[in-house]
Write an enzyme that holds these catalytic residues in place. Structure first.
Site, PDB file in Angstrom:
ATOM      1  N   ARG A 189      -6.329  -4.345   1.278  1.00  0.00           N
ATOM      2  CA  ARG A 189      -5.626  -3.986   2.025  1.00  0.00           C
ATOM      3  C   ARG A 189      -6.249  -2.706   2.667  1.00  0.00           C
ATOM      4  O   ARG A 189      -6.882  -2.036   2.356  1.00  0.00           O
ATOM      5  CB  ARG A 189      -4.551  -3.236   2.066  1.00  0.00           C
ATOM      6  N   HIS A 244      -0.239  -9.887   7.975  1.00  0.00           N
ATOM      7  CA  HIS A 244       0.282  -9.011   7.019  1.00  0.00           C
ATOM      8  C   HIS A 244       0.231 -10.865   5.772  1.00  0.00           C
ATOM      9  O   HIS A 244       1.735 -11.054   6.071  1.00  0.00           O
ATOM     10  CB  HIS A 244       1.478  -8.234   7.160  1.00  0.00           C
ATOM     11  N   GLN A 281       2.957 -11.714   3.430  1.00  0.00           N
ATOM     12  CA  GLN A 281       3.917 -10.953   3.555  1.00  0.00           C
ATOM     13  C   GLN A 281       4.887 -12.354   3.862  1.00  0.00           C
ATOM     14  O   GLN A 281       6.114 -12.447   3.305  1.00  0.00           O
ATOM     15  CB  GLN A 281       4.486 -10.166   4.570  1.00  0.00           C
ATOM     16  N   ASP A 338      11.216  -4.980  10.844  1.00  0.00           N
ATOM     17  CA  ASP A 338      10.400  -3.804  10.064  1.00  0.00           C
ATOM     18  C   ASP A 338      10.546  -2.456  10.762  1.00  0.00           C
ATOM     19  O   ASP A 338      11.160  -2.332  11.836  1.00  0.00           O
ATOM     20  CB  ASP A 338       8.689  -4.518  10.215  1.00  0.00           C
ATOM     21  N   CYS A 355      10.764  -6.719   5.683  1.00  0.00           N
ATOM     22  CA  CYS A 355       9.219  -6.973   4.753  1.00  0.00           C
ATOM     23  C   CYS A 355       9.909  -6.364   3.327  1.00  0.00           C
ATOM     24  O   CYS A 355       8.878  -5.665   3.068  1.00  0.00           O
ATOM     25  CB  CYS A 355       8.344  -6.981   5.356  1.00  0.00           C
ATOM     26  N   ARG A 389       6.982 -12.628  -3.638  1.00  0.00           N
ATOM     27  CA  ARG A 389       5.763 -11.898  -3.246  1.00  0.00           C
ATOM     28  C   ARG A 389       5.256 -12.468  -4.054  1.00  0.00           C
ATOM     29  O   ARG A 389       3.550 -13.056  -4.258  1.00  0.00           O
ATOM     30  CB  ARG A 389       5.362 -10.448  -3.189  1.00  0.00           C
TER      31      ARG A 389
HETATM   32  N1   CP Z   1       5.640  -5.945   2.050  1.00  0.00           N
HETATM   33  C1   CP Z   1       5.216  -4.867   1.591  1.00  0.00           C
HETATM   34  O1   CP Z   1       4.002  -5.419   1.646  1.00  0.00           O
HETATM   35  O2   CP Z   1       5.178  -3.476   1.058  1.00  0.00           O
HETATM   36  P1   CP Z   1       4.024  -2.869   0.581  1.00  0.00           P
HETATM   37  O3   CP Z   1       3.687  -1.739   1.218  1.00  0.00           O
HETATM   38  O4   CP Z   1       4.900  -1.289  -0.315  1.00  0.00           O
HETATM   39  O5   CP Z   1       2.866  -3.548  -0.278  1.00  0.00           O
HETATM   40  N1  NVA Z   2       4.123  -2.692   9.759  1.00  0.00           N
HETATM   41  C1  NVA Z   2       3.885  -2.250   7.982  1.00  0.00           C
HETATM   42  C2  NVA Z   2       4.272  -3.099   7.482  1.00  0.00           C
HETATM   43  C3  NVA Z   2       4.269  -1.901   5.417  1.00  0.00           C
HETATM   44  C4  NVA Z   2       4.348  -3.482   4.216  1.00  0.00           C
HETATM   45  C5  NVA Z   2       3.041  -1.421   8.051  1.00  0.00           C
HETATM   46  O1  NVA Z   2       1.669  -1.994   9.059  1.00  0.00           O
HETATM   47  O2  NVA Z   2       2.585  -0.034   7.271  1.00  0.00           O
END
Ligand code: CP
Ligand code: NVA
Length: 301
Positions: A108, A135, A138, A215, A255, A283
């Site tokens: 990530r 993502h 997700q 989101d 999400c 997930r």
């Molecule tokens: N939805 C999601 O990716 O959550 P986290 O940021 O907690 O991993």
């Molecule tokens: N759009 C959000 C998703 C988190 C899971 C971010 O990138 O922070």
């Protein structure tokens, strides 16, 4: 008659790395894994999964660790400051080194280019656990959840309301592969950079929708824009009135993490149409299926 197995990509950096048949095979495998949580513990016994996250995560980190355990893999979760990356070792050298020890790498990070460079240099498959642009993991859970709910994906109308971010982009790409009609309602200037129907009126997007998705308005890394984002996105909150403009049997999706009172009201996310906990739960089996396919190069154990 010989049946050709759906192709398995070498990495999953974005949803469009999959073909429609591959996504369908992945969902089928995930559905089986969900019914047999301890049925695959020998599948990747002795293999190692390396995960490093340069942004916070609750769901993705823990579900990948759990998915690895369910496959018999050892999940090694590393904080980025524990790697030599922070002291100037290149992404490419890190990728080559980790490929000597691990059978898959989950990352990530901020720039999507970072995961592309990692994947290019790594021998082991690289899985994008979220970048600023995509993502994909997700979206895998999202489509499994929708398929469970509606018994189909083709023809579903999914209205994404809010900031056209990484989650919206991956959802739109999943729509293109599955025949779901994804429509994004966002303020001008907040459009996702992907080929998808975009409108600026949230009511227009949710009319006839089977699912209403939102989101956070401020994603990780966008904190400097907090004030202007909250102001621009104010008309895009998913509240009971907006959800009521969708189909009577529409579901609400997010999400997570959620900010109640910003992008969604508490009565919606905690109400009877919300399927956010099912999404979060999904997930795990989708990531388990993804790991098995990418590491073993097969769609079954
Ligand atoms: N939805 C999601 O990716 O959550 P986290 O940021 O907690 O991993
Ligand atoms: N759009 C959000 C998703 C988190 C899971 C971010 O990138 O922070």
């Amino acid at each position: 008659m010989s049946v050709v197995a759906p192709p398995i990509p070498s990495d999953l950096l974005r949803i469009s790395d999959l073909e429609a048949s591959s996504l369908s095979a992945l969902l089928d495998l995930a559905a089986v894994m969900k019914t047999r949580p301890h049925g695959f513990v020998e599948a990747l016994r002795g293999d190692t999964l390396v995960c490093f996250f340069e942004k916070p995560s609750t769901r993705t980190r823990v579900s990948f660790a759990a998915a690895a355990e369910r496959l018999g893999m050892f999940p090694l979760l590393i904080r980025p400051d524990e790697l030599q990356l922070g002291r100037g070792e290149t992404i490419e050298d890190t990728a080559r080194t980790l490929s000597g020890y691990a059978q898959a790498i989950v990352v990530r990070t901020f720039s999507h280019e970072t995961v592309e460079r990692l994947a290019e240099a790594a021998k082991a498959p690289v899985i994008n656990a979220l970048t600023d642009d995509h993502h994909p993991c997700q979206a895998l859970a999202d489509v499994l959840t929708l398929r469970e709910r509606f018994d189909r994906l083709e023809g579903l109308r999914v209205a994404y309301v809010g900031s056209g971010n990484n989650v919206a982009t991956s959802l739109a790409e999943a729509g293109a592969l599955t025949g779901m009609h994804v429509v994004v309602a966002c303020p001008p200037g907040y459009e996702p950079s992907v080929d998808v129907e975009i409108v600026h009126d949230p009511r227009e997007a949710v009319a006839g929708a089977d699912a209403v998705y939102t989101d956070v308005w401020v994603s990780m890394g966008e904190e400097d824009e907090q004030e202007e984002r909250l102001a621009a996105l104010e008309p895009y909150r998913v509240d009971a009135a907006l959800l009521a403009a969708a189909r009577a049997d529409a579901v609400f999706m997010h999400c997570l993490p959620a900010h109640r009172g910003e992008e969604v009201t508490a009565d919606v996310i905690d109400g009877p149409q919300s399927i956010v906990w099912q999404q979060a739960e999904n997930r795990l089996p989708t990531e388990e299926a993804l790991l098995l396919a990418l590491v073993s190069r097969r769609w079954e154990a």
